[in-house]
Design an enzyme around this catalytic site. Structure first.
Site, PDB file in Angstrom:
ATOM      1  N   GLY A  86       0.837  -1.160   0.139  1.00  0.00           N
ATOM      2  CA  GLY A  86      -0.024   0.013   0.076  1.00  0.00           C
ATOM      3  C   GLY A  86       0.897   1.421  -0.143  1.00  0.00           C
ATOM      4  O   GLY A  86       2.136   1.054   0.108  1.00  0.00           O
ATOM      5  N   ARG A  89       3.667   6.464   1.670  1.00  0.00           N
ATOM      6  CA  ARG A  89       4.110   7.824   1.786  1.00  0.00           C
ATOM      7  C   ARG A  89       3.518   8.596   0.626  1.00  0.00           C
ATOM      8  O   ARG A  89       3.841   9.641   0.170  1.00  0.00           O
ATOM      9  CB  ARG A  89       5.412   7.893   1.783  1.00  0.00           C
ATOM     10  CG  ARG A  89       6.249   7.253   0.634  1.00  0.00           C
ATOM     11  CD  ARG A  89       7.658   7.954   0.533  1.00  0.00           C
ATOM     12  NE  ARG A  89       8.201   7.116  -0.652  1.00  0.00           N
ATOM     13  CZ  ARG A  89       9.397   7.517  -1.047  1.00  0.00           C
ATOM     14  NH1 ARG A  89       9.941   8.563  -0.460  1.00  0.00           N
ATOM     15  NH2 ARG A  89      10.162   6.569  -1.886  1.00  0.00           N
ATOM     16  N   GLY A 122       7.281   8.065   5.911  1.00  0.00           N
ATOM     17  CA  GLY A 122       6.476   8.996   4.980  1.00  0.00           C
ATOM     18  C   GLY A 122       6.926   9.823   4.197  1.00  0.00           C
ATOM     19  O   GLY A 122       6.149  10.677   3.605  1.00  0.00           O
ATOM     20  N   ARG A 179      -2.425  -1.499  -9.940  1.00  0.00           N
ATOM     21  CA  ARG A 179      -1.003  -2.296 -10.184  1.00  0.00           C
ATOM     22  C   ARG A 179      -1.457  -3.760 -10.387  1.00  0.00           C
ATOM     23  O   ARG A 179      -2.519  -4.217  -9.722  1.00  0.00           O
ATOM     24  CB  ARG A 179      -0.028  -1.964  -8.958  1.00  0.00           C
ATOM     25  CG  ARG A 179       0.015  -0.758  -8.716  1.00  0.00           C
ATOM     26  CD  ARG A 179       0.269  -0.447  -7.242  1.00  0.00           C
ATOM     27  NE  ARG A 179       0.306   1.033  -6.946  1.00  0.00           N
ATOM     28  CZ  ARG A 179       1.391   1.768  -6.762  1.00  0.00           C
ATOM     29  NH1 ARG A 179       2.317   1.224  -6.919  1.00  0.00           N
ATOM     30  NH2 ARG A 179       1.275   3.125  -6.538  1.00  0.00           N
ATOM     31  N   ASP A 252       4.145  -4.754  -7.460  1.00  0.00           N
ATOM     32  CA  ASP A 252       3.419  -3.773  -6.801  1.00  0.00           C
ATOM     33  C   ASP A 252       3.820  -2.399  -7.944  1.00  0.00           C
ATOM     34  O   ASP A 252       3.308  -1.308  -7.888  1.00  0.00           O
ATOM     35  CB  ASP A 252       3.544  -3.203  -5.488  1.00  0.00           C
ATOM     36  CG  ASP A 252       5.100  -3.172  -5.164  1.00  0.00           C
ATOM     37  OD1 ASP A 252       5.699  -4.285  -5.461  1.00  0.00           O
ATOM     38  OD2 ASP A 252       5.401  -2.165  -4.578  1.00  0.00           O
TER      39      ASP A 252
HETATM   40  P1  AMP Z   1       8.649   1.505  -3.439  1.00  0.00           P
HETATM   41  O1  AMP Z   1       9.948   0.689  -3.328  1.00  0.00           O
HETATM   42  O2  AMP Z   1       8.995   2.924  -3.749  1.00  0.00           O
HETATM   43  O3  AMP Z   1       7.994   0.580  -4.704  1.00  0.00           O
HETATM   44  O4  AMP Z   1       8.121   1.328  -2.212  1.00  0.00           O
HETATM   45  C1  AMP Z   1       7.657  -0.208  -1.726  1.00  0.00           C
HETATM   46  C2  AMP Z   1       6.791   0.328  -0.519  1.00  0.00           C
HETATM   47  O5  AMP Z   1       7.493   0.820   0.625  1.00  0.00           O
HETATM   48  C3  AMP Z   1       5.576   0.902  -0.682  1.00  0.00           C
HETATM   49  O6  AMP Z   1       4.460   0.375   0.093  1.00  0.00           O
HETATM   50  C4  AMP Z   1       5.666   2.352  -0.191  1.00  0.00           C
HETATM   51  O7  AMP Z   1       4.633   3.292  -0.055  1.00  0.00           O
HETATM   52  C5  AMP Z   1       7.003   1.981   0.936  1.00  0.00           C
HETATM   53  N1  AMP Z   1       7.847   2.994   1.418  1.00  0.00           N
HETATM   54  C6  AMP Z   1       8.753   3.507   0.658  1.00  0.00           C
HETATM   55  N2  AMP Z   1       9.489   4.761   1.420  1.00  0.00           N
HETATM   56  C7  AMP Z   1       8.737   4.777   2.330  1.00  0.00           C
HETATM   57  C8  AMP Z   1       8.631   5.849   3.180  1.00  0.00           C
HETATM   58  N3  AMP Z   1       9.699   6.707   3.508  1.00  0.00           N
HETATM   59  N4  AMP Z   1       7.729   5.965   4.318  1.00  0.00           N
HETATM   60  C9  AMP Z   1       6.944   4.965   4.392  1.00  0.00           C
HETATM   61  N5  AMP Z   1       6.529   4.021   3.147  1.00  0.00           N
HETATM   62  C10 AMP Z   1       7.554   4.135   2.392  1.00  0.00           C
HETATM   63 MG    MG Z   2       6.339   1.459  -5.393  1.00  0.00          MG
END
Ligand code: AMP
Ligand code: MG
Length: 485
Positions: A86, A89, A122, A179, A252
């Site tokens: 999900g 952030r 976040g 997705r 995702d």
């Molecule tokens: P991503 O690698 O960007 O696809 O992120 C994978 C998951 O980690 C997703 O659920 C993002 O919302 C979460 N996520 C990445 N960075 C952060 C952050 N700084 N704070 C909270 N959730 C994060």
């Molecule tokens: Mg992502």
């Protein structure tokens, strides 16, 4: 100005939307605004620059009736299933209808913790948000379907990473944020409850938004699967043709619309090598350049599995249908890639066998000599105009390359057509890093110049020589990118 934000996703699929608000922003300051995109969306750029506009772009002041939400999804990360990912952030602010009547998501990244944040803060730092901005703009200019960046706004809040960094919010626009992982989340609900309603509503929503042709098919969910396979095969072929390494092709991070999404650890390959990996956490090379088509098929197989209960009531029959659909991926991908390769070689109209198969004949040579994937095709156009020396100078086994070159020239390639499809300017890693370091230190000049260069990738412009040059070999060989920064 009043903007019309719809809440279609939240209304259609409340189980996948957690109503949520953006975090407070101390002192919003606009870093970059995508004016042509704003106009395309029917938004007034001057208003977006105003204090009220900035509050929209960081999510702290929304029009009446807006229903911002964090979206729920699952996903396979590096092959391991995570049932609840999900938006940790990010927030969906709602949908806009653009000037062409297309529905587009308006979405924020870096807008504060949500119930999906797990251990994360976040937040997002200026550097990675500007990185997404410049690379997604480059992709768009290269005619590759992609989410777009509307603006990056500095928050004035600190973000704690290895060092303290200035925070930012990215406002992003996408055909949607559905997705493969959204379907995996809904399929899990079906597995746990036996109720297929959520999955069916999600599939119907996806058909209506992205693949309306599927609605008329005899088996509309099979037609949805076919359509997603088709757009993803085409997308990944385009990535391969420009040397784009996505870097984190988790399920995702694969859209149902066929747009490129999630510009965390992506980067462009320089010297041609299928094993090219930049992401610091991809130690096994799962998402290496050359693996991308196979990974796309792996992800689409997860998508097909999630759709099984909709494909047919009989499980065996559903599996059979899914397999038949998945078996078309390779052919679709090959067709997209071969057509694109013929265009890159200036041989679009030529018979398919005008030069031997580039996969067996040309790519091994590019790999052996680690020829720059971007400049090779520009040098080749120069060779078609009569000067073969620049391209010949790149090859270790010159006799083998000369043999290929003679066959290729005999097919009468069109150098002007080549220059229209082969970029001269891409967001090279050393240039992106240079621009982001300067921006983080408060100087947006290099970022603005790079953005201007990559927005017109095909046309050679005097004075921009350094933007066309590869990075130093030592830089590129040790260059690393990072997820979720
Ligand atoms: P991503 O690698 O960007 O696809 O992120 C994978 C998951 O980690 C997703 O659920 C993002 O919302 C979460 N996520 C990445 N960075 C952060 C952050 N700084 N704070 C909270 N959730 C994060
Ligand atoms: Mg992502």
């Amino acid at each position: 100005m009043s903007i019309a934000l719809q809440d279609r996703f939240v209304r259609d699929l409340p189980e996948l939307a957690v109503p949520w608000r953006a975090g407070a922003v101390a002192d919003p300051a606009l870093l970059v605004l995508n004016e042509p995109l704003a106009v395309d969306l029917g938004l007034d750029p001057d208003w977006l620059r105003s204090p009220d506009g900035l509050r929209l772009l960081v999510g702290t002041q929304l029009p009446d009736g807006a229903a911002p939400a964090a979206q729920a999804y699952a996903g396979h990360q590096f092959g391991g299933f995570v049932p609840r990912l999900g938006d940790g952030r990010a927030l969906l602010l709602g949908e806009l209808v653009d000037a062409r009547g297309r529905e587009r998501d308006l979405h924020l990244k870096g807008s504060g913790r949500t119930p999906f944040a797990r251990g994360g803060d976040g937040l997002a730092a200026i550097g990675p948000m500007l990185r997404e901005y410049v690379i997604s703009e480059a992709m768009h200019a290269l005619h590759i379907p992609t989410t777009r960046a509307l603006a990056v706004v500095a928050t004035g809040n600190p973000v704690y990473r290895e060092t303290v960094l200035p925070g930012a919010v990215l406002a992003r626009v996408a055909a949607s944020h559905l997705r493969v992982g959204s379907f995996q989340y809904a399929a899990m609900h079906w597995q746990q409850t036996g109720d297929v309603d959520l999955l069916r509503r999600l599939a119907d929503h996806a058909i209506a938004r992205h693949h309306p042709g599927a609605a008329d098919a005899e088996n509309r969910y099979l037609a949805l699967l076919d359509a997603v396979i088709a757009v993803q095969a085409d997308l990944v072929a385009r990535w391969m043709l420009v040397g784009f390494v996505h870097g984190v092709m988790n399920t995702d991070n694969m859209t149902i619309s066929g747009e490129t999404i999630d510009y965390g650890p992506c980067a462009f390959m320089e010297g041609f090598d299928p094993q090219t990996v930049f992401s610091s956490i991809d130690s096994s090379g799962r998402y290496a350049y050359g693996n991308q088509p196979a990974v796309a098929l792996w992800n689409l197989t997860r998508f097909a599995e999630a759709l099984l209960p909709l494909l047919d009531q009989d499980v065996d029959r559903a599996v059979e249908l899914a397999q038949a659909s998945l078996s078309t991926f390779q052919e679709r991908y090959n067709a997209g890639w071969s057509e694109g390769m013929a265009a890159k070689l200036g041989l679009s109209g030529a018979p398919a066998d005008a030069v031997a198969d580039p996969v067996t004949d040309l790519l091994p040579q590019l790999r052996q000599s680690r020829v720059d994937h971007t400049l090779f095709y520009r040098w080749l156009a120069t060779a078609a105009r009569g000067d073969a020396e620049p391209v010949r100078g790149e090859f270790i086994d010159l006799a083998a390359f000369d043999a290929w070159l003679a066959r290729w020239r005999a097919a009468d390639p069109d150098p002007d057509a080549m220059d229209r499809v082969n970029p001269l300017y891409i967001p090279r890693n050393h240039l992106v890093e240079e621009a982001l370091s300067a921006a983080t230190a408060g100087d947006l000049g290099p970022f603005q110049r790079l953005l201007d260069v990559v927005r017109s990738p095909f046309e050679e412009r005097p004075g921009l020589e350094r933007y066309a040059e590869p990075g130093a070999r030592e830089f590129t060989d040790s260059f690393q990118t990072f997820c979720g920064t």
